[in-house]
Design an enzyme around this catalytic site. Structure first.
Site, PDB file in Angstrom:
ATOM      1  N   LYS A 133      -2.215  -1.505   7.231  1.00  0.00           N
ATOM      2  CA  LYS A 133      -3.526  -0.931   7.516  1.00  0.00           C
ATOM      3  C   LYS A 133      -4.022  -1.416   8.865  1.00  0.00           C
ATOM      4  O   LYS A 133      -4.069  -2.605   9.142  1.00  0.00           O
ATOM      5  CB  LYS A 133      -4.516  -1.328   6.418  1.00  0.00           C
ATOM      6  CG  LYS A 133      -5.855  -0.617   6.504  1.00  0.00           C
ATOM      7  CD  LYS A 133      -6.717  -0.978   5.302  1.00  0.00           C
ATOM      8  CE  LYS A 133      -8.042  -0.239   5.331  1.00  0.00           C
ATOM      9  NZ  LYS A 133      -8.885  -0.582   4.148  1.00  0.00           N
ATOM     10  N   HIS A 165      -2.450   2.039  -6.250  1.00  0.00           N
ATOM     11  CA  HIS A 165      -3.015   0.847  -5.629  1.00  0.00           C
ATOM     12  C   HIS A 165      -3.260  -0.257  -6.649  1.00  0.00           C
ATOM     13  O   HIS A 165      -3.376  -1.431  -6.270  1.00  0.00           O
ATOM     14  CB  HIS A 165      -4.319   1.207  -4.917  1.00  0.00           C
ATOM     15  CG  HIS A 165      -4.674   0.267  -3.800  1.00  0.00           C
ATOM     16  ND1 HIS A 165      -3.948   0.173  -2.629  1.00  0.00           N
ATOM     17  CD2 HIS A 165      -5.680  -0.638  -3.684  1.00  0.00           C
ATOM     18  CE1 HIS A 165      -4.489  -0.730  -1.837  1.00  0.00           C
ATOM     19  NE2 HIS A 165      -5.537  -1.253  -2.457  1.00  0.00           N
ATOM     20  N   ARG A 203       0.850  -1.178   0.000  1.00  0.00           N
ATOM     21  CA  ARG A 203       0.000   0.000   0.000  1.00  0.00           C
ATOM     22  C   ARG A 203       0.893   1.237   0.000  1.00  0.00           C
ATOM     23  O   ARG A 203       2.087   1.160   0.307  1.00  0.00           O
ATOM     24  CB  ARG A 203      -0.890   0.035   1.244  1.00  0.00           C
ATOM     25  CG  ARG A 203      -1.843  -1.151   1.390  1.00  0.00           C
ATOM     26  CD  ARG A 203      -2.661  -1.005   2.661  1.00  0.00           C
ATOM     27  NE  ARG A 203      -3.617  -2.082   2.841  1.00  0.00           N
ATOM     28  CZ  ARG A 203      -3.398  -3.193   3.548  1.00  0.00           C
ATOM     29  NH1 ARG A 203      -2.218  -3.361   4.121  1.00  0.00           N
ATOM     30  NH2 ARG A 203      -4.332  -4.111   3.675  1.00  0.00           N
ATOM     31  N   ARG A 207      -0.801  -2.991  -6.411  1.00  0.00           N
ATOM     32  CA  ARG A 207      -1.071  -3.984  -5.362  1.00  0.00           C
ATOM     33  C   ARG A 207      -2.071  -5.020  -5.876  1.00  0.00           C
ATOM     34  O   ARG A 207      -1.911  -6.218  -5.624  1.00  0.00           O
ATOM     35  CB  ARG A 207      -1.601  -3.272  -4.123  1.00  0.00           C
ATOM     36  CG  ARG A 207      -1.951  -4.171  -2.950  1.00  0.00           C
ATOM     37  CD  ARG A 207      -2.240  -3.309  -1.732  1.00  0.00           C
ATOM     38  NE  ARG A 207      -2.957  -4.019  -0.695  1.00  0.00           N
ATOM     39  CZ  ARG A 207      -2.398  -4.766   0.247  1.00  0.00           C
ATOM     40  NH1 ARG A 207      -1.083  -4.936   0.251  1.00  0.00           N
ATOM     41  NH2 ARG A 207      -3.129  -5.358   1.169  1.00  0.00           N
ATOM     42  N   HIS A 246      -4.092  -9.201   4.378  1.00  0.00           N
ATOM     43  CA  HIS A 246      -5.549  -9.162   4.451  1.00  0.00           C
ATOM     44  C   HIS A 246      -6.032 -10.029   5.611  1.00  0.00           C
ATOM     45  O   HIS A 246      -5.564 -11.156   5.791  1.00  0.00           O
ATOM     46  CB  HIS A 246      -6.178  -9.666   3.151  1.00  0.00           C
ATOM     47  CG  HIS A 246      -6.084  -8.684   2.033  1.00  0.00           C
ATOM     48  ND1 HIS A 246      -6.153  -9.051   0.700  1.00  0.00           N
ATOM     49  CD2 HIS A 246      -5.935  -7.332   2.029  1.00  0.00           C
ATOM     50  CE1 HIS A 246      -6.039  -7.977  -0.064  1.00  0.00           C
ATOM     51  NE2 HIS A 246      -5.902  -6.926   0.716  1.00  0.00           N
ATOM     52  N   TYR A 269      -9.375  -8.385  -4.830  1.00  0.00           N
ATOM     53  CA  TYR A 269      -8.195  -7.829  -5.492  1.00  0.00           C
ATOM     54  C   TYR A 269      -7.782  -8.634  -6.719  1.00  0.00           C
ATOM     55  O   TYR A 269      -7.005  -8.180  -7.531  1.00  0.00           O
ATOM     56  CB  TYR A 269      -7.009  -7.806  -4.504  1.00  0.00           C
ATOM     57  CG  TYR A 269      -6.974  -6.629  -3.585  1.00  0.00           C
ATOM     58  CD1 TYR A 269      -5.853  -5.813  -3.512  1.00  0.00           C
ATOM     59  CD2 TYR A 269      -8.044  -6.311  -2.777  1.00  0.00           C
ATOM     60  CE1 TYR A 269      -5.793  -4.737  -2.664  1.00  0.00           C
ATOM     61  CE2 TYR A 269      -8.017  -5.233  -1.916  1.00  0.00           C
ATOM     62  CZ  TYR A 269      -6.887  -4.447  -1.864  1.00  0.00           C
ATOM     63  OH  TYR A 269      -6.852  -3.369  -1.013  1.00  0.00           O
TER      64      TYR A 269
END
Length: 373
Positions: free
Chosen positions: A232, A310, A199, A313, A336, A345
């Site tokens: 995150k 992004h 990220r 990613r 994740h 994704y």
């Protein structure tokens, strides 16, 4: 039971007894916002999150020309309708975010434990009520609601992007202008984002010491893994950490990072600064600088504007799946919490799917052949 005066953000803590304001309505609204910010800080929410929510409420108040104890559901509906009809209509996910933010604020000011209903009744003969309900908010009907143009890059597009970043270095050198080192930094950064599925914030927070050895891949030296410290976070939590292993299909990143650390980065004279990506002013490269590095390479490569940093990613996740890595491994690599997020994704190519079909047909024909023997 906790008294209202003891709760962070309570009206009784923010309103001074005996003080009479010449214009009490804006003073009350300002106290509500201060109280809500205090309540959110007590929950350890991020400063940026709190500021964005406060700004949203102020924006909504300006739109309505009213105060929270005057708001009705109609105002919330007109606000979202206005945002949808402008020259740049908001995305569904953005609209939901706005509705959630306003709903949280109304939950706060309508909660009797914080005393706002009582003080509003006393001063304005009106009380705030919840204005957002299930019948006037966006239903979460789809896992992905972002810009449909935002997608994983194909292998050729990734190559074009990285080639464009490298070409910019050579162009600057050929013209004998300043900026070649910065262009090399940007090219290395983009390659790192893709090679480890990072990220933006994760790439921004990297330090040189975050390059790690992997005992099972000694040939990669100090670039056998990447220690991500700014992953995150969950609500109110600290940034999550993880170690991303260098996979063999991406081992081309090893000499790139080695050259950056040993030859190119010292050109910035960073001294004791720990950042992996440093600027000419011996500081850490900003988020904006990272975005601009991608946008420059994307435009030079002639790729669609809907693609953003992004997207790299997304590309990493997709390509790991196509390389045949197990779902759990991919999930752990990108940090994740849920496999369903990793699935969002993933955008495998037609070639990959056709290969799976062919393999399935071969297995089927082989089993039929064996049964006919």
């Amino acid at each position: 039971m906790t008294k209202a005066a003891e709760l962070a953000g309570s009206a009784r803590l923010l309103l001074v007894d005996g003080v009479v304001h010449l214009d009490p309505a804006p003073a009350m609204f300002a106290a509500m916002l201060d109280g809500w910010a205090t309540q959110q800080r007590a929950r350890f929410l991020k400063a940026d999150t709190i500021k964005a929510r406060i700004d949203l409420v102020r924006r909504f108040a300006h739109f309505t020309g009213q105060y929270p104890w005057q708001w009705q559901a109609q105002e919330a509906e007109e606000f979202i309708s206005h945002l949808r009809s402008g020259p740049r209509p908001v995305m569904v996910s953005t609209a939901r975010g706005y509705q959630n933010g306003l709903r949280l604020f109304m939950e706060y000011v309508t909660d009797a434990r914080y005393s706002w209903p009582a003080v509003c009744q006393e001063q304005f003969d009106a009380v705030p009520t919840q204005i957002l309900h299930e019948w006037n908010t966006v239903a979460h009907a789809s896992e992905y609601e972002g810009n449909p143009g935002r997608r994983p890059l194909t292998y050729d597009e990734v190559q074009s992007l990285l080639d464009a970043a490298d070409a910019r270095v050579e162009k600057i050198r050929a013209r004998r202008r300043k900026g070649a080192a910065a262009a090399m930094r940007d090219a290395t950064l983009l390659k790192t984002v893709y090679a480890f599925g990072l990220r933006r914030r994760e790439a921004w927070g990297l330090d040189v010491v975050d390059l790690r050895r992997n005992p099972r891949a000694a040939d990669y030296g100090a670039c056998g893994a990447l220690f991500v410290r700014f992953g995150k976070s969950s609500r109110g939590g600290q940034p999550k950490r993880r170690t991303v292993l260098t996979v063999p299909e991406m081992d081309w990143i090893v000499p790139v990072l080695q050259q950056w650390v040993s030859e190119a980065r010292p050109l910035f004279s960073p001294g004791s600064h720990p950042a992996l990506w440093v600027t000419e002013r011996r500081g850490r490269l900003s988020w904006r600088g990272i975005n601009e590095a991608f946008e420059q390479a994307r435009n030079d490569a002639g790729l669609p504007e809907a693609l953003d940093l992004h997207s790299l990613r997304h590309s990493y996740v997709t390509h790991l799946v196509e390389f045949g890595y197990p779902e759990k491994f991919v999930q752990d690599q990108v940090g994740h919490s849920y496999a369903s997020t990793t699935a969002i994704y993933t955008g495998v190519s037609d070639e990959f799917r056709n290969r799976l079909v062919q393999q399935s047909l071969q297995r089927r024909h082989a089993s039929l052949w064996e049964s006919q023997k």
